[in-house]
Design a protein around this motif. Structure first.
Motif, mmCIF file in Angstrom:
data_model
loop_
_atom_site.group_PDB
_atom_site.id
_atom_site.type_symbol
_atom_site.label_atom_id
_atom_site.label_comp_id
_atom_site.label_asym_id
_atom_site.label_seq_id
_atom_site.Cartn_x
_atom_site.Cartn_y
_atom_site.Cartn_z
ATOM 1 N N LEU A 5 0.827 -1.193 0.000
ATOM 2 C CA LEU A 5 0.000 0.000 0.000
ATOM 3 C C LEU A 5 0.873 1.259 0.000
ATOM 4 O O LEU A 5 0.564 2.253 -0.653
ATOM 5 N N VAL A 6 1.965 1.199 0.753
ATOM 6 C CA VAL A 6 2.905 2.323 0.779
ATOM 7 C C VAL A 6 3.504 2.528 -0.609
ATOM 8 O O VAL A 6 3.610 3.651 -1.103
ATOM 9 N N ARG A 7 3.895 1.429 -1.248
ATOM 10 C CA ARG A 7 4.475 1.523 -2.590
ATOM 11 C C ARG A 7 3.482 2.135 -3.573
ATOM 12 O O ARG A 7 3.834 2.992 -4.388
ATOM 13 N N ASP A 8 2.227 1.727 -3.479
ATOM 14 C CA ASP A 8 1.213 2.230 -4.405
ATOM 15 C C ASP A 8 0.946 3.718 -4.208
ATOM 16 O O ASP A 8 0.605 4.428 -5.168
ATOM 17 N N ASN A 9 1.070 4.190 -2.962
ATOM 18 C CA ASN A 9 0.765 5.588 -2.662
ATOM 19 C C ASN A 9 2.012 6.454 -2.521
ATOM 20 O O ASN A 9 1.904 7.635 -2.178
ATOM 21 N N LEU A 10 3.171 5.874 -2.813
ATOM 22 C CA LEU A 10 4.421 6.627 -2.662
ATOM 23 C C LEU A 10 4.468 7.869 -3.544
ATOM 24 O O LEU A 10 4.930 8.924 -3.079
ATOM 25 N N PRO A 11 4.008 7.828 -4.797
ATOM 26 C CA PRO A 11 4.035 9.069 -5.598
ATOM 27 C C PRO A 11 3.259 10.217 -4.949
ATOM 28 O O PRO A 11 3.710 11.369 -4.974
ATOM 29 N N PHE A 12 2.104 9.888 -4.352
ATOM 30 C CA PHE A 12 1.314 10.933 -3.687
ATOM 31 C C PHE A 12 2.045 11.465 -2.462
ATOM 32 O O PHE A 12 2.058 12.677 -2.204
ATOM 33 N N LEU A 13 2.675 10.575 -1.702
ATOM 34 C CA LEU A 13 3.450 10.994 -0.536
ATOM 35 C C LEU A 13 4.633 11.856 -0.959
ATOM 36 O O LEU A 13 4.970 12.837 -0.282
ATOM 37 N N LEU A 14 5.268 11.509 -2.063
ATOM 38 C CA LEU A 14 6.405 12.291 -2.549
ATOM 39 C C LEU A 14 5.956 13.677 -3.021
ATOM 40 O O LEU A 14 6.710 14.654 -2.877
ATOM 41 N N GLN A 15 4.756 13.764 -3.573
ATOM 42 C CA GLN A 15 4.219 15.075 -3.921
ATOM 43 C C GLN A 15 4.064 15.936 -2.669
ATOM 44 O O GLN A 15 4.387 17.132 -2.667
ATOM 45 N N GLY A 16 3.555 15.299 -1.606
ATOM 46 C CA GLY A 16 3.441 16.011 -0.334
ATOM 47 C C GLY A 16 4.800 16.408 0.216
ATOM 48 O O GLY A 16 4.964 17.498 0.762
ATOM 49 N N ALA A 17 5.785 15.520 0.062
ATOM 50 C CA ALA A 17 7.145 15.825 0.524
ATOM 51 C C ALA A 17 7.718 17.007 -0.242
ATOM 52 O O ALA A 17 8.440 17.840 0.330
ATOM 53 N N TRP A 18 7.408 17.091 -1.540
ATOM 54 C CA TRP A 18 7.895 18.211 -2.332
ATOM 55 C C TRP A 18 7.281 19.526 -1.856
ATOM 56 O O TRP A 18 7.974 20.560 -1.788
ATOM 57 N N ILE A 165 -4.469 23.620 8.172
ATOM 58 C CA ILE A 165 -5.165 24.547 7.267
ATOM 59 C C ILE A 165 -5.267 23.944 5.865
ATOM 60 O O ILE A 165 -5.390 24.665 4.874
ATOM 61 N N ALA A 166 -5.154 22.609 5.806
ATOM 62 C CA ALA A 166 -5.416 21.845 4.577
ATOM 63 C C ALA A 166 -4.366 22.019 3.487
ATOM 64 O O ALA A 166 -4.657 21.806 2.314
ATOM 65 N N VAL A 167 -3.153 22.396 3.862
ATOM 66 C CA VAL A 167 -2.055 22.357 2.899
ATOM 67 C C VAL A 167 -1.641 20.895 2.749
ATOM 68 O O VAL A 167 -1.333 20.228 3.741
ATOM 69 N N VAL A 168 -1.626 20.397 1.525
ATOM 70 C CA VAL A 168 -1.354 18.971 1.319
ATOM 71 C C VAL A 168 0.162 18.746 1.269
ATOM 72 O O VAL A 168 0.734 18.403 0.239
ATOM 73 N N GLU A 169 0.804 18.996 2.413
ATOM 74 C CA GLU A 169 2.227 18.660 2.542
ATOM 75 C C GLU A 169 2.328 17.198 2.963
ATOM 76 O O GLU A 169 1.342 16.466 2.902
ATOM 77 N N LEU A 170 3.493 16.775 3.404
ATOM 78 C CA LEU A 170 3.722 15.353 3.636
ATOM 79 C C LEU A 170 2.777 14.765 4.678
ATOM 80 O O LEU A 170 2.177 13.700 4.456
ATOM 81 N N THR A 171 2.621 15.426 5.808
ATOM 82 C CA THR A 171 1.757 14.891 6.859
ATOM 83 C C THR A 171 0.300 14.819 6.400
ATOM 84 O O THR A 171 -0.392 13.825 6.637
ATOM 85 N N ARG A 172 -0.157 15.873 5.730
ATOM 86 C CA ARG A 172 -1.543 15.889 5.243
ATOM 87 C C ARG A 172 -1.758 14.794 4.198
ATOM 88 O O ARG A 172 -2.813 14.137 4.180
ATOM 89 N N ALA A 173 -0.760 14.578 3.347
ATOM 90 C CA ALA A 173 -0.860 13.510 2.353
ATOM 91 C C ALA A 173 -1.001 12.156 3.039
ATOM 92 O O ALA A 173 -1.815 11.321 2.652
ATOM 93 N N GLY A 174 -0.209 11.941 4.104
ATOM 94 C CA GLY A 174 -0.313 10.697 4.864
ATOM 95 C C GLY A 174 -1.672 10.553 5.518
ATOM 96 O O GLY A 174 -2.252 9.452 5.547
ATOM 97 N N GLN A 175 -2.214 11.656 6.044
ATOM 98 C CA GLN A 175 -3.536 11.623 6.668
ATOM 99 C C GLN A 175 -4.612 11.223 5.659
ATOM 100 O O GLN A 175 -5.497 10.415 5.971
ATOM 101 N N LEU A 176 -4.542 11.807 4.474
ATOM 102 C CA LEU A 176 -5.551 11.523 3.454
ATOM 103 C C LEU A 176 -5.521 10.056 3.033
ATOM 104 O O LEU A 176 -6.575 9.418 2.893
ATOM 105 N N VAL A 177 -4.313 9.517 2.853
ATOM 106 C CA VAL A 177 -4.202 8.109 2.464
ATOM 107 C C VAL A 177 -4.660 7.208 3.604
ATOM 108 O O VAL A 177 -5.385 6.218 3.387
ATOM 109 N N ALA A 178 -4.273 7.536 4.833
ATOM 110 C CA ALA A 178 -4.644 6.716 5.994
ATOM 111 C C ALA A 178 -6.155 6.699 6.195
ATOM 112 O O ALA A 178 -6.743 5.655 6.515
ATOM 113 N N SER A 179 -6.806 7.856 6.003
ATOM 114 C CA SER A 179 -8.257 7.910 6.186
ATOM 115 C C SER A 179 -8.995 7.152 5.087
ATOM 116 O O SER A 179 -10.095 6.644 5.313
#
Length: 217
Positions: A5-18, A165-179
């Motif tokens: 699951l992490v591998r499948d969502n890694l691109p989205f997490l990397l976008q948040g990391a950027w 405040i809903a900025v989709v940085e790394l933590t928010r990206a992780g929250q969205l995938v986890a939820s």
């Protein structure tokens, strides 16, 4: 544990990391620029100006960063009668907050320069402003690179607050995938490892600059 699951969502997490990297870089840049001005005002012979900047520094360092973010994002639009983009609000709040810490870092760097160098520059005909610009500040900036990198690391980790405040940085990206996947352990573990990788990279860059320029501790 489903690490596929992490591998499948890694691109989205990397976008948040950027986004995290962008917020950190811009906030540190603007924080250094504003912090330099605050430092000069703090060291001004004008007592009222020095006292005013001291109050500015203490206010920002003595109040929670999350409250400052909310004040910029929710409060400032009421004053200017215009909405502020989440990303811009985050960078603005982080830059202002960082400027207070950078100001104290840079002030300590300036004060670490021997007074003899200032006197020698003045005796050679340089004006006080030229002495500060060409002699004192370049050396001070070199000396404070390690604490400035540490400030960058703090900004990087604190960027997780922007998820409020809903900025989709790394933590928010992780929250969205986890939820969405109901796999919080895997997601937050991946988020933690990405943060660790970025902070280790910054630390490695800092040590490299220290060795290259023989920065004293």
């Amino acid at each position: 544990m489903d690490f596929g699951l992490v591998r499948d969502n890694l691109p989205f997490l990397l976008q948040g990391a950027w986004i995290t990297v962008e917020v950190t870089a811009l906030s540190l840049l603007f924080g250094i620029l504003l912090g330099t001005l605050v430092t000069l005002a703090r060291m001004s012979p004008l007592r009222w100006l020095s006292a005013l900047t001291l109050g500015y520094i203490e206010l920002l360092r003595g109040t929670p960063l999350l409250v400052q973010i909310f004040l910029i994002f929710f409060g400032l639009p009421q004053l200017i009668q215009q909405q502020i983009n989440e990303f811009a609000a985050g960078v603005l709040a982080f830059s202002i907050n960082s400027s207070a810490y950078v100001a104290e870092i840079l002030r300590s760097g300036i004060q670490s320069i021997p007074k003899g160098q200032r006197e020698a520059a003045l005796s050679l005909g340089l004006s006080p402003s030229q002495t500060l610009r060409y002699v004192i500040l370049p050396q001070a900036f070199t000396r404070v690179i390690p604490p400035l990198v540490n400030e960058g690391i703090s900004l990087l980790k604190n960027s997780s607050l922007l998820s409020a405040i809903a900025v989709v940085e790394l933590t928010r990206a992780g929250q969205l995938v986890a939820s969405r996947t109901f796999k919080p352990f895997e997601m937050y573990l991946a988020v933690s490892l990405l943060y660790l990788g970025m902070t280790l990279l910054l630390s490695w860059v800092s040590r490299g600059l220290e060795r290259r320029w023989n920065i004293p501790h």
